[in-house]
Design a protein around this motif. Sequence first.
Motif, PDB file in Angstrom:
ATOM      1  N   LEU A  68       0.834  -1.206   0.000  1.00 47.72           N
ATOM      2  CA  LEU A  68       0.000   0.000   0.000  1.00 47.72           C
ATOM      3  C   LEU A  68       0.867   1.254   0.000  1.00 47.72           C
ATOM      4  O   LEU A  68       0.554   2.247  -0.670  1.00 47.72           O
ATOM      5  N   LYS A  69       1.955   1.207   0.751  1.00 45.24           N
ATOM      6  CA  LYS A  69       2.838   2.384   0.801  1.00 45.24           C
ATOM      7  C   LYS A  69       3.507   2.618  -0.549  1.00 45.24           C
ATOM      8  O   LYS A  69       3.597   3.758  -1.017  1.00 45.24           O
ATOM      9  N   ILE A  70       3.979   1.540  -1.173  1.00 44.98           N
ATOM     10  CA  ILE A  70       4.601   1.680  -2.501  1.00 44.98           C
ATOM     11  C   ILE A  70       3.585   2.255  -3.482  1.00 44.98           C
ATOM     12  O   ILE A  70       3.890   3.141  -4.286  1.00 44.98           O
ATOM     13  N   ASN A  71       2.360   1.750  -3.395  1.00 45.46           N
ATOM     14  CA  ASN A  71       1.287   2.214  -4.272  1.00 45.46           C
ATOM     15  C   ASN A  71       1.098   3.721  -4.133  1.00 45.46           C
ATOM     16  O   ASN A  71       1.104   4.480  -5.110  1.00 45.46           O
ATOM     17  N   ASN A  72       0.933   4.170  -2.884  1.00 47.02           N
ATOM     18  CA  ASN A  72       0.709   5.607  -2.655  1.00 47.02           C
ATOM     19  C   ASN A  72       1.905   6.440  -3.123  1.00 47.02           C
ATOM     20  O   ASN A  72       1.735   7.465  -3.797  1.00 47.02           O
ATOM     21  N   LEU A  73       3.101   5.985  -2.741  1.00 48.74           N
ATOM     22  CA  LEU A  73       4.299   6.775  -3.067  1.00 48.74           C
ATOM     23  C   LEU A  73       4.524   6.850  -4.574  1.00 48.74           C
ATOM     24  O   LEU A  73       4.952   7.892  -5.090  1.00 48.74           O
ATOM     25  N   SER A  74       4.223   5.765  -5.268  1.00 46.70           N
ATOM     26  CA  SER A  74       4.444   5.797  -6.721  1.00 46.70           C
ATOM     27  C   SER A  74       3.483   6.786  -7.388  1.00 46.70           C
ATOM     28  O   SER A  74       3.815   7.369  -8.413  1.00 46.70           O
ATOM     29  N   LYS A  75       2.320   6.976  -6.790  1.00 47.80           N
ATOM     30  CA  LYS A  75       1.391   7.954  -7.375  1.00 47.80           C
ATOM     31  C   LYS A  75       1.963   9.368  -7.242  1.00 47.80           C
ATOM     32  O   LYS A  75       1.707  10.227  -8.068  1.00 47.80           O
TER      33      LYS A  75
ATOM     34  N   VAL B 423      11.049  -5.938 -10.688  1.00 45.90           N
ATOM     35  CA  VAL B 423      10.637  -4.595 -10.226  1.00 45.90           C
ATOM     36  C   VAL B 423       9.204  -4.296 -10.682  1.00 45.90           C
ATOM     37  O   VAL B 423       8.352  -3.860  -9.889  1.00 45.90           O
ATOM     38  N   VAL B 424       8.937  -4.549 -11.964  1.00 49.36           N
ATOM     39  CA  VAL B 424       7.598  -4.258 -12.498  1.00 49.36           C
ATOM     40  C   VAL B 424       6.570  -5.171 -11.850  1.00 49.36           C
ATOM     41  O   VAL B 424       5.456  -4.734 -11.509  1.00 49.36           O
ATOM     42  N   PHE B 425       6.932  -6.433 -11.637  1.00 49.70           N
ATOM     43  CA  PHE B 425       6.017  -7.369 -10.966  1.00 49.70           C
ATOM     44  C   PHE B 425       5.674  -6.850  -9.563  1.00 49.70           C
ATOM     45  O   PHE B 425       4.502  -6.806  -9.174  1.00 49.70           O
ATOM     46  N   GLY B 426       6.710  -6.415  -8.828  1.00 48.76           N
ATOM     47  CA  GLY B 426       6.484  -5.906  -7.468  1.00 48.76           C
ATOM     48  C   GLY B 426       5.597  -4.679  -7.463  1.00 48.76           C
ATOM     49  O   GLY B 426       4.682  -4.555  -6.643  1.00 48.76           O
ATOM     50  N   LEU B 427       5.855  -3.785  -8.399  1.00 49.36           N
ATOM     51  CA  LEU B 427       5.053  -2.556  -8.472  1.00 49.36           C
ATOM     52  C   LEU B 427       3.599  -2.888  -8.829  1.00 49.36           C
ATOM     53  O   LEU B 427       2.659  -2.339  -8.239  1.00 49.36           O
ATOM     54  N   ALA B 428       3.441  -3.807  -9.772  1.00 49.54           N
ATOM     55  CA  ALA B 428       2.070  -4.189 -10.171  1.00 49.54           C
ATOM     56  C   ALA B 428       1.341  -4.836  -8.993  1.00 49.54           C
ATOM     57  O   ALA B 428       0.152  -4.563  -8.776  1.00 49.54           O
ATOM     58  N   ILE B 429       2.046  -5.668  -8.234  1.00 44.22           N
ATOM     59  CA  ILE B 429       1.408  -6.313  -7.076  1.00 44.22           C
ATOM     60  C   ILE B 429       0.998  -5.249  -6.053  1.00 44.22           C
ATOM     61  O   ILE B 429      -0.070  -5.334  -5.444  1.00 44.22           O
ATOM     62  N   SER B 430       1.831  -4.228  -5.880  1.00 44.76           N
ATOM     63  CA  SER B 430       1.482  -3.180  -4.915  1.00 44.76           C
ATOM     64  C   SER B 430       0.201  -2.461  -5.351  1.00 44.76           C
ATOM     65  O   SER B 430      -0.635  -2.106  -4.526  1.00 44.76           O
ATOM     66  N   TYR B 431       0.027  -2.265  -6.642  1.00 39.59           N
ATOM     67  CA  TYR B 431      -1.210  -1.641  -7.137  1.00 39.59           C
ATOM     68  C   TYR B 431      -2.390  -2.595  -7.010  1.00 39.59           C
ATOM     69  O   TYR B 431      -3.504  -2.183  -6.711  1.00 39.59           O
TER      70      TYR B 431
END
Lengths: 352, 445
Positions: A68-75, B423-431
């Motif tokens: 969730l934190k990565i999600n928010n920060l990437s936005k 990296v892309v897999f991890g980012l996609a999972i976070s979303y």
Amino acid sequence: MYKKVVLCLMSLLVLALGILTLFNQKEILSFERRKAQDLGDFAPLDPAYWEDLDAYLSDHFIFRETALKINNLSKKYLFAFKDNDGVYTKQGYLFDILTYDEAAVDHLILKTNELANTYFKDQDCYFVAIPRKNDYSERYFPDDLRFADIKKQLDDKLSLPMIAIADLLSLDSYYKTDIHWRQEALSKVAERIVESLGDTYHREDVKLQNAGTFYGALYARSFFDTAKDELYYVDLDLNGVKVFDLEKDAYVKVYDESAITSPDAYDLFLDGPSAYLKITNEKVNNGQKLIVFRDSFASSLLPLFINSYEEIEVLDLRYYSESLLDELELASDAKVLFIYGSEFINQSGALR
Amino acid sequence: MVFSSVTFIFYFLAIVIFLYALAKGKVKNAVLLGASLFFYFYGEGRMTLILVGVLLFTYYYAKLIELKRKRLVLALGVIICFTPLIYYKYSSFILANFGIVYRVALPLGISFFSFQASSYLIDVYRKDVKASSSLVNYGTYLTFFGQLVAGPIVRYETIAQEVERVRRFEVDEVYTGLKRFVLGLAKKCIIANTLGLAISEISAYDSGLILWMIAVMEVLQLYYDFSAYSDMAIGLGLFFGFHFLENFDHPLFATSVRSFWQRWHISLGTWFKDYVYFPLGGSRCKSARHIFNLLLVWTMTGLWHGAAWNFVLWGLYFGILIILERYTLLKRLTKLPYLNHIYLLFVIIIGFVFFNHENAFEYIARLFDLDHMVDPASLYYLESYSLLIVFSLIGATPLIKKLYQKAGAWSYFKYVEAVLIFVVFGLAISYLIGLGFNPFLYFRF
């Protein structure tokens, strides 16, 4: 060769995350301030069961909070969003975006006028509207709700006298990570309200107790660029004070420190959301009684009233239907206070 | 079950791959068939019986067609094959036009597997393929979870040889499949879902600028969402030794509507071309008949997407544009480099308003209402979402693919690529975790 390595590593990663998630049992997602999805009885023929399973596995994902934190920060850093899900940071505080809903405010005014005229026509009734913390910060979102909009509508249409408190508040009267105000900043507000009701205010020696670190409702939706809050409460003489909770049919605490580990640590104050509370204080014999219609903002304010009143009845019409008011046999010699935050006034659809 | 879920990635897919690897010879297809039926049952419960019914009917009916190769037999088979689709998808719409309210839940992916099953019957009739001799093999083809609910619409001849033979894991192909799957997952979770959230956040506003942003983002969201599903389907196919044809080829970079539709949902366009347009005479007939053929095909394309008049209008809109291009515009467009891209984007954005909004005419009128074009909130959101829109537009061009191919010439790029996958897999999972339930838009078709 490197392709085999990548495939093996990916398989191990997926396997490890899958297994660890199965062992990650949680009842409460404290970061998101909500209960985790429960997995009910096995019911394979019911599509709802499989939907619940999806939600359960997502809620218990081993690195959920990090994700969730990565999600928010990437936005913020990837897409440069100005807010995340309506939450933005300014001056070290988190704010949420809310737009003015004139109809909702009208609805609240109508309900309040009706209540006062139907049930309390022989009693003194007063109204307090609490500004948002956004009102003490420069406008960020152009259409953000402003207290002035609500106040003008209340001034024009509300049949009750209003007690103004906006001048007693400032940005630091509120938590950084939550919409609510801080109890330790409310002494003057409490005094102003009680004296405006024509009652005598018992001034408290403000000694503070630290209940712990507090991440408010806005934190999980933020870009994490603000400091955490500390949750303080005003240490009061509570000897002879009893708080009866009608829903629980039991006495509850004025301050419940165990709430600090619950989904909403703000439930520390007056046991959080409840339909009806009756607060009595054996030490006070001044004949002063009060009925309060309120939202969550009053939970932290009302403890400061306890040593000024013999009896305070507290109702939240989100959880108690107006049609059942007669059953409560509310005090007929009490003054009546309606106190709501701007958020509630502007979203009064939940009023029953 | 959706691909972009914890359940699918960390459990379903992992278990299926494990069982598939353990299985020997022809049992592999049985594993895939069982997994696919469970995959469908997971979301649709008893509706799985419809899928099984279509599977059993077309398997045995194809054998009958081989024995009695008559048009009437084929027509009857195709009608029966389409009956569940007509009932579940169109009965409410048809009855509503007579003032009768009748609602029925639409089984997931019914348009896709009905078209796939009917293509099998027609291809067997035309002798393009032989009827499958194994129910398990045919079932594997028709129900393969990788493309069951949102395509691409795979013709039996495309994977007939692969589905009938014993397949093994090929490292190169599985690696390529992994890249494709992760790419699709990222397109869906990072771009499409974020666009969807942005749309829902601003949809309470109605200035012209906001409406333009919504119209642009809806086209981009649909493209990323649907092409992501196709990417994942193609990647999953490679995991299990199937080579599905491409379903998208940078359609938003096209220079004409005709070219756009040759690059968008290619498998659906091919289906209509092969089974409706060509049999009607295609373009090798008089102009009036050609125009009729095109309008009929595009009306059907609109109706395939949804049982509502706005979808019919949407189909006709593109049919008319293709006719105009064919008879007048196309020659002029080829002489207008850059401007033809702008033309295409403009007509696509307007066209997809019909796709996404039942009050399309009113919406389009408000797009051009200069008196209410800009307000402070719209400027706020334009600033907030401009990078998302720009990135999405760039990603929809072949630029990234070309850069990737150039970088591939560098000897160490394979290591960079390997890191990128994680990296892309991890980012996609976070979303994926952040957004919760996020079904694909094309599931509703």
